[in-house]
Scaffold this active site. Structure first.
Site, PDB file in Angstrom:
ATOM      1  N   TRP A 102      20.997  17.200  -4.830  1.00  0.00           N
ATOM      2  CA  TRP A 102      20.944  17.268  -3.371  1.00  0.00           C
ATOM      3  C   TRP A 102      19.713  16.581  -2.807  1.00  0.00           C
ATOM      4  O   TRP A 102      19.818  15.826  -1.835  1.00  0.00           O
ATOM      5  CB  TRP A 102      21.055  18.721  -2.899  1.00  0.00           C
ATOM      6  CG  TRP A 102      22.394  19.292  -3.253  1.00  0.00           C
ATOM      7  CD1 TRP A 102      22.650  20.284  -4.146  1.00  0.00           C
ATOM      8  CD2 TRP A 102      23.684  18.864  -2.773  1.00  0.00           C
ATOM      9  NE1 TRP A 102      24.009  20.501  -4.235  1.00  0.00           N
ATOM     10  CE2 TRP A 102      24.661  19.653  -3.412  1.00  0.00           C
ATOM     11  CE3 TRP A 102      24.101  17.887  -1.856  1.00  0.00           C
ATOM     12  CZ2 TRP A 102      26.032  19.493  -3.172  1.00  0.00           C
ATOM     13  CZ3 TRP A 102      25.462  17.737  -1.612  1.00  0.00           C
ATOM     14  CH2 TRP A 102      26.404  18.532  -2.269  1.00  0.00           C
ATOM     15  N   ASP A 172      15.522  21.794   2.526  1.00  0.00           N
ATOM     16  CA  ASP A 172      16.964  22.041   2.424  1.00  0.00           C
ATOM     17  C   ASP A 172      17.128  23.372   1.702  1.00  0.00           C
ATOM     18  O   ASP A 172      16.858  23.484   0.511  1.00  0.00           O
ATOM     19  CB  ASP A 172      17.626  20.901   1.642  1.00  0.00           C
ATOM     20  CG  ASP A 172      19.124  21.148   1.410  1.00  0.00           C
ATOM     21  OD1 ASP A 172      19.654  22.191   1.843  1.00  0.00           O
ATOM     22  OD2 ASP A 172      19.757  20.275   0.778  1.00  0.00           O
ATOM     23  N   LYS A 196      27.375  28.454   1.889  1.00  0.00           N
ATOM     24  CA  LYS A 196      26.878  29.000   0.633  1.00  0.00           C
ATOM     25  C   LYS A 196      26.529  30.481   0.810  1.00  0.00           C
ATOM     26  O   LYS A 196      27.012  31.327   0.093  1.00  0.00           O
ATOM     27  CB  LYS A 196      25.626  28.244   0.155  1.00  0.00           C
ATOM     28  CG  LYS A 196      25.794  26.728   0.100  1.00  0.00           C
ATOM     29  CD  LYS A 196      26.520  26.254  -1.147  1.00  0.00           C
ATOM     30  CE  LYS A 196      27.039  24.829  -1.075  1.00  0.00           C
ATOM     31  NZ  LYS A 196      26.080  23.783  -0.877  1.00  0.00           N
TER      32      LYS A 196
HETATM   33  C1  LIG Z   1      26.082  22.230  -0.761  1.00  0.00           C
HETATM   34  C2  LIG Z   1      24.749  21.653  -0.528  1.00  0.00           C
HETATM   35  C3  LIG Z   1      24.544  20.555   0.334  1.00  0.00           C
HETATM   36  C4  LIG Z   1      25.673  19.857   1.023  1.00  0.00           C
HETATM   37  O1  LIG Z   1      26.237  20.669   1.977  1.00  0.00           O
HETATM   38  P1  LIG Z   1      27.437  20.183   2.921  1.00  0.00           P
HETATM   39  O2  LIG Z   1      27.435  21.250   3.958  1.00  0.00           O
HETATM   40  O3  LIG Z   1      28.672  20.155   2.077  1.00  0.00           O
HETATM   41  O4  LIG Z   1      27.109  18.845   3.463  1.00  0.00           O
HETATM   42  C5  LIG Z   1      23.254  20.114   0.539  1.00  0.00           C
HETATM   43  N1  LIG Z   1      22.213  20.701  -0.088  1.00  0.00           N
HETATM   44  C6  LIG Z   1      22.368  21.736  -0.918  1.00  0.00           C
HETATM   45  C7  LIG Z   1      21.174  22.350  -1.570  1.00  0.00           C
HETATM   46  C8  LIG Z   1      23.645  22.246  -1.161  1.00  0.00           C
HETATM   47  O5  LIG Z   1      23.800  23.297  -1.995  1.00  0.00           O
END
Ligand SMILES: *Cc1c(COP(=O)(O)O)cnc(C)c1O
Length: 361
Positions: A102, A172, A196
């Site tokens: 990511w 993030d 998540k």
């Molecule tokens: C799942 C995830 C993403 C991407 O998320 P989307 O909402 O599908 O764009 C980005 N960063 C992390 C750490 C993730 O787990």
């Protein structure tokens, strides 16, 4: 009704009480005669939900007044591009800590906008380790530092956040947001896709400090400018209303659990069931990640052979546990134990792991 114990990495398990309340309210929202997903996003019913979600976020995180809570579309992925478009001016650089899939994607989008530096890249050990905060050398003139607190695919998680001094820190937190209290004062911005740990897919939450927000340039197209969303309380255009409606309920549920300190305690306990099982059978289970950085949200591990991994996944299914196949890019097993995964579910997984290792070792 039989609900599986769902270890899916995202979209992922939600509290049963929340799902049941959706079922109850979906046709006729509180006697209004319409569904909340049929209502205007400017109507009083939705507006109350929207503001509640924002206020609950502030309350749970203990946010100081100089941070804005935004709901955005486009997933965490859109933030990978919006962040440099808003905060990486021409002629400046930004520091990226690349610790897995990511943060690598975030870095890669930043390169399309400007000239970021990867001040750390764990590619040479396949992202199985993390840098200590002391070892990181931030560039004094960096526009910001970007990191990912929990790499969902590689199963590596930082303990806490680094002190970046005057350099704004952007994190993030998609896969460990709201799993523990957050040291928000260290951050200029955090963001997380809802699917998540706080709700269904469709909304991404971004929390941005006011003085940092001021740096967004005026020449971006309207939607891609964070200021647009801050100035209009995330109601500039139609927000992902269903997702926000559910997020509000999940946040209430988190509050009902006792808030983020209580959640952290449960998270540690749940992670313990899995990680202790790995440690109890070191010749059988291998976690590729350095011990101190093993993720508590998305622990990953391997079994001695792929055939045994397939057998274990099948056995888990027979025991009502689903969603444990590792990401296709790394293989193995991943047991995502987000907030809504019950304690007993993680305990059952730990026991299944121990039994399987005893029988097959
Ligand atoms: C799942 C995830 C993403 C991407 O998320 P989307 O909402 O599908 O764009 C980005 N960063 C992390 C750490 C993730 O787990």
């Amino acid at each position: 009704m039989s609900r599986k114990i769902n270890f899916s990495a995202g979209p992922s398990t939600l509290p049963l009480s929340v799902l049941e309340r959706i079922k109850e309210e979906i046709v006729d929202y509180k006697g209004s005669g319409f569904s909340i997903i049929e209502a205007s996003h400017r109507g009083k019913e939705y507006e109350a939900i929207h503001n509640d979600a924002i206020n609950l976020t502030k309350e749970l995180l203990g946010l100081p007044n100089n941070y804005k809570v935004l709901f955005l579309g486009g997933g965490a992925t859109l933030q990978f591009g919006m962040i440099p478009m808003n905060f990486l001016p021409q002629g400046k650089s930004a520091d990226y800590i690349v610790t897995g899939t990511w943060s690598k994607k975030a870095f890669s989008d930043a390169k399309k906008v400007g000239k970021p530096n990867a001040i750390y890249d764990g590619a040479n050990h396949n992202y199985t380790d993390l840098p200590s905060f002391n070892s990181l050398k931030f560039n004094n003139d960096a526009a910001y530092v970007h990191m990912c607190s929990n790499e969902t695919i590689h199963g590596v998680q930082f303990n806490g956040l680094p002190d970046t001094g005057n350099i704004p820190l952007i994190v993030d937190m998609s896969s460990d947001f709201m799993s523990a209290p957050i040291d928000i004062k260290k951050c200029a911005m955090i963001y997380a896709g809802a699917q998540k740990n706080i709700g269904p897919a469709g909304a991404t939450m971004a929390i941005i400090r006011d003085d940092f927000l001021e740096r967004s340039p005026g020449n971006l197209i309207t939607y891609l400018n964070y200021k647009t969303h801050a100035e209009d309380n995330s109601l500039h255009n139609t927000p992902p209303v269903f997702s926000i409606y559910v997020i509000r309920m999940v946040l209430e549920w988190i509050k009902g659990q006792g808030g983020l300190k209580a959640i952290e305690k449960i998270t540690n306990q749940k992670a313990g069931y899995i990680l202790d099982a790995i440690d109890a059978f070191p010749d059988f289970f291998k976690c590729p990640v350095k011990k101190e950085y093993r993720s508590k949200m998305t622990p990953i591990f391997r079994l001695p052979t792929e055939a045994l991994e397939t057998e274990f996944i099948e056995l888990a299914k027979k025991n009502n546990m689903v969603g444990i196949k590792g990401h296709r890019s790394v293989g193995g097993i991943r047991t995502s134990i987000y907030n809504a995964l019950p304690l007993e579910g993680a305990k059952a997984m730990g026991e299944l792991m121990r039994d399987f290792a005893k029988n097959r070792a």
